[in-house]
Design a protein around this motif. Structure first.
Motif, PDB file in Angstrom:
ATOM      1  N   HIS A 372     -18.218   1.658  -0.247  1.00 23.74           N
ATOM      2  CA  HIS A 372     -17.175   1.374  -1.231  1.00 23.74           C
ATOM      3  C   HIS A 372     -16.409   0.105  -0.885  1.00 23.74           C
ATOM      4  O   HIS A 372     -16.316  -0.285   0.280  1.00 23.74           O
ATOM      5  CB  HIS A 372     -16.183   2.537  -1.282  1.00 23.74           C
ATOM      6  CG  HIS A 372     -16.766   3.792  -1.851  1.00 23.74           C
ATOM      7  ND1 HIS A 372     -17.049   3.929  -3.192  1.00 23.74           N
ATOM      8  CD2 HIS A 372     -17.144   4.947  -1.260  1.00 23.74           C
ATOM      9  CE1 HIS A 372     -17.564   5.132  -3.403  1.00 23.74           C
ATOM     10  NE2 HIS A 372     -17.641   5.766  -2.242  1.00 23.74           N
ATOM     11  N   GLU A 410     -20.865  -0.557  -3.365  1.00 19.68           N
ATOM     12  CA  GLU A 410     -20.477   0.149  -4.585  1.00 19.68           C
ATOM     13  C   GLU A 410     -19.103  -0.396  -4.929  1.00 19.68           C
ATOM     14  O   GLU A 410     -18.088   0.014  -4.378  1.00 19.68           O
ATOM     15  CB  GLU A 410     -20.430   1.670  -4.369  1.00 19.68           C
ATOM     16  CG  GLU A 410     -20.080   2.424  -5.660  1.00 19.68           C
ATOM     17  CD  GLU A 410     -20.146   3.943  -5.511  1.00 19.68           C
ATOM     18  OE1 GLU A 410     -20.486   4.435  -4.421  1.00 19.68           O
ATOM     19  OE2 GLU A 410     -19.818   4.630  -6.507  1.00 19.68           O
ATOM     20  N   HIS A 437     -14.166   4.234 -10.917  1.00 16.91           N
ATOM     21  CA  HIS A 437     -13.682   5.455 -10.265  1.00 16.91           C
ATOM     22  C   HIS A 437     -12.237   5.762 -10.643  1.00 16.91           C
ATOM     23  O   HIS A 437     -11.795   6.896 -10.561  1.00 16.91           O
ATOM     24  CB  HIS A 437     -13.717   5.328  -8.732  1.00 16.91           C
ATOM     25  CG  HIS A 437     -15.095   5.294  -8.137  1.00 16.91           C
ATOM     26  ND1 HIS A 437     -15.582   4.189  -7.488  1.00 16.91           N
ATOM     27  CD2 HIS A 437     -16.072   6.226  -8.076  1.00 16.91           C
ATOM     28  CE1 HIS A 437     -16.815   4.450  -7.043  1.00 16.91           C
ATOM     29  NE2 HIS A 437     -17.131   5.678  -7.397  1.00 16.91           N
ATOM     30  N   HIS A 465     -23.424   5.674 -11.528  1.00 20.52           N
ATOM     31  CA  HIS A 465     -23.010   6.905 -12.236  1.00 20.52           C
ATOM     32  C   HIS A 465     -22.182   6.628 -13.491  1.00 20.52           C
ATOM     33  O   HIS A 465     -20.990   6.904 -13.559  1.00 20.52           O
ATOM     34  CB  HIS A 465     -22.288   7.878 -11.306  1.00 20.52           C
ATOM     35  CG  HIS A 465     -21.204   7.293 -10.446  1.00 20.52           C
ATOM     36  ND1 HIS A 465     -20.023   6.809 -10.942  1.00 20.52           N
ATOM     37  CD2 HIS A 465     -21.148   7.130  -9.101  1.00 20.52           C
ATOM     38  CE1 HIS A 465     -19.272   6.382  -9.945  1.00 20.52           C
ATOM     39  NE2 HIS A 465     -19.918   6.548  -8.819  1.00 20.52           N
ATOM     40  N   ARG A 503     -23.091  15.004  -9.970  1.00 19.48           N
ATOM     41  CA  ARG A 503     -23.095  13.871 -10.897  1.00 19.48           C
ATOM     42  C   ARG A 503     -24.289  13.939 -11.834  1.00 19.48           C
ATOM     43  O   ARG A 503     -24.148  13.996 -13.033  1.00 19.48           O
ATOM     44  CB  ARG A 503     -23.093  12.560 -10.108  1.00 19.48           C
ATOM     45  CG  ARG A 503     -21.772  12.300  -9.375  1.00 19.48           C
ATOM     46  CD  ARG A 503     -21.653  10.826  -8.970  1.00 19.48           C
ATOM     47  NE  ARG A 503     -20.391  10.518  -8.301  1.00 19.48           N
ATOM     48  CZ  ARG A 503     -19.256  10.235  -8.933  1.00 19.48           C
ATOM     49  NH1 ARG A 503     -19.229  10.210 -10.258  1.00 19.48           N
ATOM     50  NH2 ARG A 503     -18.155   9.962  -8.256  1.00 19.48           N
ATOM     51  N   ASP A 526     -26.837   8.636  -3.703  1.00 19.57           N
ATOM     52  CA  ASP A 526     -25.393   8.658  -3.430  1.00 19.57           C
ATOM     53  C   ASP A 526     -25.123   9.480  -2.163  1.00 19.57           C
ATOM     54  O   ASP A 526     -24.177  10.273  -2.095  1.00 19.57           O
ATOM     55  CB  ASP A 526     -24.613   9.225  -4.620  1.00 19.57           C
ATOM     56  CG  ASP A 526     -23.168   8.716  -4.660  1.00 19.57           C
ATOM     57  OD1 ASP A 526     -22.727   8.081  -3.674  1.00 19.57           O
ATOM     58  OD2 ASP A 526     -22.478   8.965  -5.677  1.00 19.57           O
TER      59      ASP A 526
HETATM   60 ZN    ZN Z   1     -19.100   6.415  -6.766  1.00 24.21          ZN
END
Ligand code: ZN
Ligand code: ZN
Length: 568
Positions: A372, A410, A437, A465, A503, A526
């Motif tokens: 992230h 990500e 997000h 996603h 997800r 993921d």
């Molecule tokens: Zn994510």
């Protein structure tokens, strides 16, 4: 759906008849409920054409009740019985060890009529003192309520039970009591969640076969047992139907019990239009068997190509099979890399070395580590500087690693659609996944504009996603997917299929839509730990359910071709 409503009503009537000691009526209602719910034929159509009696188990009395329900919205006998037994049978019957008579005993003695009142009775330990119960059954009821509350009404994730069910199949196969075995139902269609398990077998010794099955460790208890079908509760909480067929019928049984209902309804109509009849025992022309032992032959006799189970949703696959235009689906074994993983450096639990080691051990040729970015504080997202030093770690690991490691991210799509890292950092990255997000609003236009701006930036490779849904806890974001797919097409941005069970995103129906735009897809597990890498298999299942061929899935490229594709 009308079929389901009526099946539930007849199930309840069977329960109430059983309480009143009318065994035969109870059996008749149970049979009608089962054939109405599994046959799937549209009851309204059958009713209009006066063919309700064609349904197995529907005689004069039950036909009259279905008619009343359709015409007046109620069944008098049911209402009259329900007044005497104001009990939520459907929920209570899901608890292991509770049949209609025990439910009625709890109702008369303690006023138990649903899960809530049962919990109250468990809390003040009033059940163990009842005749026919006891300490032990109170304890097992407490456990059953726990399982019910966790999963009961809901379905379970396929990924969560997949290995266990395959293991059951292996144990059965090893017994050498079965000539063939198949797990049918939504499990075979690889739907992301399953409600129950259907096992089909061929055995020359059904008695022994059934006995072997019920003695498996995985079986918690028998719910019902008859010559053609037995139903058990598995220890994992799922209900499992086990049926034994003759070789001659096995293909027809596989076809029938794999579903989906909608697919089967359509198939049966085709059979009728050709003067044939299709059921779980075979395809018939008059008394003559056209096909039965083999699934593909049944499809062929109906003028269709064999249809992969993942496609059987009545979403155009039958028409395509008739025109010989079914897609050649991407194979599970064709996936060479994972394009969405995390390490302990953000919110993962394993180190870079562990993730790479596990990916290599699972047979992958490459992995993109997509931690992230800083904007996602809850996940300890990395800063520009953080990514620079992490990337150097990847560079040095690549020198000794047996598989290729791609420097990924990500990346947060910020409130105004701008991106969370500096251009110079992004230029260092091999693979940029962008994700929404935070700050998602109720307005589809606003959310869509944010995503479309990120897609148009020229700096991202794939949209992670896309719907943001979390099965069981969060609805999909409001987004206009036509605009998103158009933007992806125009900017050659890929769309992710995320295989993390909650997800399962993009969902298969949207995958099928996106495919029509000619977009390419990236699959990602993921993974937040090494054991999540298996999610890639379930991402592949969604790709297949969304009609994707090998060419549409970027992960089927080898590491060099993938490198060429993502180079900007
Ligand atoms: Zn994510
Ligand atoms: Zn992620």
């Amino acid at each position: 759906m009308l079929n389901d409503e009526l099946a539930a009503i007849f199930e309840e009537m069977a329960d109430m008849e059983e309480i009143e000691g009318r065994k035969w009526q109870s059996i008749a209602y149970r049979k009608a409920a089962a054939s109405i719910s599994t046959a799937g034929g549209n009851l309204i159509d059958l009713y209009r054409s006066g063919r309700l009696r064609d349904i197995d188990g529907v005689g004069e009395a039950i036909e009259a009740k279905i008619r009343d329900y359709i015409e007046k919205g109620k069944i008098e006998k049911y209402d009259e019985m329900k007044a005497r037994y104001p009990i939520d049978f459907a929920s209570l019957r899901k608890l292991q060890g509770l049949g209609p008579k025990k439910i009625y005993a709890l109702f008369t003695a303690l006023g138990v009529k649903d899960i809530e009142t049962l919990k109250a009775a468990l809390n003040d330990h009033s059940i163990s003192g009842l005749q026919g119960f006891g300490e032990k059954s109170e304890e097992s009821l407490r456990k059953a309520v726990e399982v019910f509350e966790k999963y009961g009404a809901n379905r379970r994730f396929l990924a969560e039970i997949y290995d266990e069910i395959q293991e059951i199949k292996k144990k059965l196969a090893k017994s050498s009591l079965f000539e063939d075995l198949e797990i049918a139902g939504s499990f075979r269609r690889m739907r992301e969640t399953v409600g129950d398990i259907d096992i089909l077998g061929i055995s020359s010794n059904p008695e022994k076969g059934r006995e072997f099955f019920t003695n498996l460790d995985d079986v918690a208890g028998i719910i019902s047992s008859g010559p053609s079908k037995m139903t058990v509760r598995l220890k994992n909480g799922l209900t499992c139907d086990f049926r034994i067929f003759a070789r001659d019928s096995f293909g027809a049984a596989m076809q029938y019990f794999t579903g989906s209902k909608e697919h089967n309804v359509q198939l049966r109509e085709i059979a009728i239009s050709k003067g044939m009849k299709l059921n779980e025992y075979g395809l018939y022309e008059g008394d003559r068997v056209k096909a039965g032992s083999d699934e593909a032959t049944i499809y062929r006799a109906l003028g269709l190509e064999w249809i992969e189970p993942e496609l059987r949703e009545n979403m155009g696959e039958i028409e395509a099979a008739g025109a010989k235009r079914l897609p050649r689906l991407v194979e599970y074994g064709s996936i060479r890399g994972d394009l969405h993983t995390h390490t302990v450096d953000t919110d993962g639990r394993n180190t870079l070395e562990q993730m790479v080691g596990a990916a290599s051990a699972s047979g992958l040729e490459y992995i993109a580590i997509t931690n992230h970015s800083k904007g996602l504080k809850v996940a300890k997202g990395l800063t520009d500087e953080g990514f620079r030093s992490f990337n150097r770690k990847i560079d040095s690991m690549n020198e000794k690693s047996s598989i290729r490691i791609f420097k990924g991210v990500e990346l947060e799509i910020l409130k105004d659609g701008s991106l969370d890292l500096d251009d110079s950092t992004l230029q260092e990255m091999d693979f940029v996944l962008a994700a929404l997000h935070q700050g998602v609003v109720g307005d589809a236009n606003e959310n869509t504009a944010r995503v479309v701006k990120a897609i148009g930036s020229g700096k991202i490779h794939s949209l992670a996603h896309p719907t943001g849904r979390l099965i069981g806890s969060r609805e999909a974001y409001r987004l206009n997917f036509e605009r998103i797919f158009e933007a992806c097409k125009e900017n050659q941005v890929f769309i992710e299929i995320n295989g993390y069970p909650e997800r399962s995103d993009l969902p298969f129906d949207l995958v099928k839509k996106a495919r029509e735009y000619g977009i390419l897809f990236t699959l990602g597990s993921d993974s937040h730990s090494t054991k999540d890498l298996r999610n890639l298999h379930f991402a592949t299942a969604i790709a297949r359910r969304g009609w994707l061929d090998k060419e549409s899935v970027v992960n089927t490229l080898n590491a060099d071709h993938f490198t060429n594709l993502i180079r900007r």
